[in-house]
Structures are given as C-alpha cells and as structure tokens.
Design an enzyme around this catalytic site. Structure first.
Site, mmCIF file in Angstrom:
data_model
loop_
_atom_site.group_PDB
_atom_site.id
_atom_site.type_symbol
_atom_site.label_atom_id
_atom_site.label_comp_id
_atom_site.label_asym_id
_atom_site.label_seq_id
_atom_site.Cartn_x
_atom_site.Cartn_y
_atom_site.Cartn_z
ATOM 1 N N MET A 32 26.032 13.905 -62.428
ATOM 2 C CA MET A 32 25.362 14.188 -63.691
ATOM 3 C C MET A 32 24.313 13.115 -63.985
ATOM 4 O O MET A 32 23.888 12.946 -65.125
ATOM 5 C CB MET A 32 26.371 14.291 -64.841
ATOM 6 N N HIS A 39 28.232 6.097 -57.275
ATOM 7 C CA HIS A 39 27.521 7.268 -56.756
ATOM 8 C C HIS A 39 26.833 6.946 -55.428
ATOM 9 O O HIS A 39 26.857 7.749 -54.488
ATOM 10 C CB HIS A 39 26.441 7.734 -57.747
ATOM 11 N N GLN A 63 31.270 21.115 -69.573
ATOM 12 C CA GLN A 63 32.392 20.202 -69.384
ATOM 13 C C GLN A 63 32.475 19.102 -70.438
ATOM 14 O O GLN A 63 33.272 18.178 -70.311
ATOM 15 C CB GLN A 63 32.361 19.605 -67.975
ATOM 16 N N LYS A 152 37.781 8.113 -58.562
ATOM 17 C CA LYS A 152 37.987 7.688 -59.954
ATOM 18 C C LYS A 152 38.406 8.874 -60.819
ATOM 19 O O LYS A 152 39.277 8.750 -61.673
ATOM 20 C CB LYS A 152 36.717 7.051 -60.527
ATOM 21 N N SER A 189 29.281 5.913 -65.569
ATOM 22 C CA SER A 189 28.061 5.990 -66.368
ATOM 23 C C SER A 189 28.342 5.642 -67.822
ATOM 24 O O SER A 189 27.462 5.143 -68.542
ATOM 25 C CB SER A 189 27.470 7.398 -66.275
#
Length: 286
Positions: A32, A39, A63, A152, A189
């Site tokens: 995202m 990432h 989501q 994670k 994030s």
C-alpha cells in the site's frame, strides 16, 4: 533508473504477456506504499526468485475500518518509486481505483474459519475480506508466479495463502522474515505517525513478547505470562492491548503451552496508532 509506472490493467497485461512469451517468470510484491526497509527486503527476495518483479501500490479502501485511518494513511508514490529504482524493479503498478473496483463492482472474497475468527478478525470486522478481495485481484491481474509478503502480518499471510489455495490461483505465496528497527520494533508504515517518545516506548512491545516467549518455551504456563506482559505494556505507555496470544503456527488455535509449533501474536495501541507484531515461539521440549 526508475521503473515504469502503469495505472491501467490493459497496459499491465500487455507487458506481462511480453514477459511470458519470452519464457520469463514473474514475482509480485503487493503493497500500500509508504515503503520501508521491510518492503524493500521483499523486493530483494523477489528479485532473487524470479526474472521479473512487479511492485503494486494500492491503498485499498476495503481493508480500513474507519474513514480517518484511510485518510491518514501515508501516500508517498514519488518517494516509493525512488526507493525501488535502486533495486531494479521492472514495473510499478499503481492501479487507478476503477481498475480494481469498477462501477457496479459487487464481488467479495471472504476466507472463513478459524484463521479469520480470532485476533484481527473481531477487532477489524471486514478487514480480511478487503485483503482477500484486493489480493485475489492483484494475483489475477499480474499473473505472477510468486507473491512475497512479510511475516509481520502473520494472520494476513495465512489468509492470503488459504485464499490462493482455495481458489486454485496458480501462484506461490512466500512469507519473508519481519524486518525490525534497531530497537526490535517491527517496521511498519504506521511507525511514521509515532512521535519520537512514542517510537522509543513502542519498543517495549517486542521486548515483552520475547520475554514471554522465552518463558513459555521453558515451560511456564501462558495465563500469568500474558497478564505480566499486559502490565508491562501499560507501564510502558501503551493503551489498550487488544490481544497478546499464544497460538498454533498452523491453525491459529489458542495454546496454553508451545507443545507444537507456535507463534506469539500481539496488537496494542500506542497513542492513536495501532501496532501489531508476532514472533516464533520455540517448541516446548518433551
């Protein structure tokens, strides 16, 4: 060199068709955006495994549980593209919203059973339906051979794996180790929204998890370990601890001891930021 950014599905399919004709394998890393070292580690793993790598960036509204969380989610496309340029990504797919949810869209992918009924499931109603739906679409749109996800989001990894298996989508879902800050905090994030003080305090989550996991592996019963961990987290500045669970690694069934392969999974609030983490718990020796 910055990878091309495609926003329309026909353009994506034209590119992947060229790769297929050349006999090349394709990996996808769904994200995202707001990319961090976690990432980028997935991208590196994808590069090692396949000839071509697609990174997708799509902030999926289905989501999120609140409009505020969706609105506040960081969007850093230009910065993300620069980070990916150094890794030799072949293509960045940033679909326009109508490429994922066109007018009249009415289909939902839902994974039921024990892996969605616990932990994130009750606290984030509909979240996994949103994840399964968008990931199914991205798998089909990219026609990738392999997909790379971080551990994670362990429960999410299990949901995505089950979804692909149940729907016979010909893709291998690969789970990669969680990348952490020097403090032990899992990279996310959402960490960007923590103050310096909160960021320092947040490290207590992983520390409490590691302590509880070590004692459980040594034979201590789970209930008092969980209670002690919740107390420690409260004293460290955390608000609500939504769950701090010892679960079977394969089924997410609750465990009292790690008599079989197990994970410790937790979710807790630091200020108005919800943090999640999980770690392996070494199996109790018989």
């Amino acid at each position: 060199m910055t990878a091309p950014i495609l926003r329309r599905l026909p353009d994506l399919r034209a590119k992947t068709a060229d790769w297929r004709r050349a006999g090349e394998t394709i990996a996808v890393v769904p994200t995202m955006g707001a990319l961090h070292a976690g990432h980028l580690s997935l991208v590196a793993a994808a590069k090692d495994a396949c000839d071509r790598v697609i990174v997708t960036i799509f902030v999926n509204p289905k989501q999120f549980n609140t409009p505020e969380d969706l609105e506040n989610y960081p969007r850093t496309e230009a910065d993300d593209a620069q980070k990916l340029a150094h890794l030799g990504v072949d293509l960045i797919y940033v679909p326009d919203p109508d490429q994922i949810y066109p007018d009249g869209y009415a289909t939902n992918v839902s994974v039921g059973g024990s892996i969605t009924d616990v932990m994130e499931g009750p606290f984030r109603p509909g979240h996994f339906d949103g994840v399964a739906t968008v990931v199914a679409k991205l798998f089909l749109q990219t026609s990738a051979d392999k997909a790379f996800f971080g551990q994670k989001d362990y429960q999410q990894l299990m949901v995505v794996t089950r979804m692909a298996r149940d729907l016979d989508i010909p893709i291998e879902v690969v789970g990669c180790e969680t990348v952490r800050e020097a403090s032990g905090l899992a990279m996310s994030s959402r960490n960007l929204r923590l103050s310096e003080d909160q960021l320092a305090r947040a490290a207590a989550l992983n520390a409490a998890m590691r302590e509880a996991a070590a004692k459980a592996s040594a034979g201590a019963p789970w209930a008092p370990l969980e209670a002690a961990a919740r107390k420690t987290l409260a004293e460290s500045g955390f608000g609500e601890v939504e769950y701090f669970d010892l679960r079977c690694a394969g089924t997410l069934e609750a465990l009292e001891t790690p008599a079989r392969p197990a994970r410790l999974l937790a979710a807790a609030w630091m200020g108005n930021i919800r943090l999640i983490d999980n770690i392996e718990v070494h199996q109790l020796k018989s």
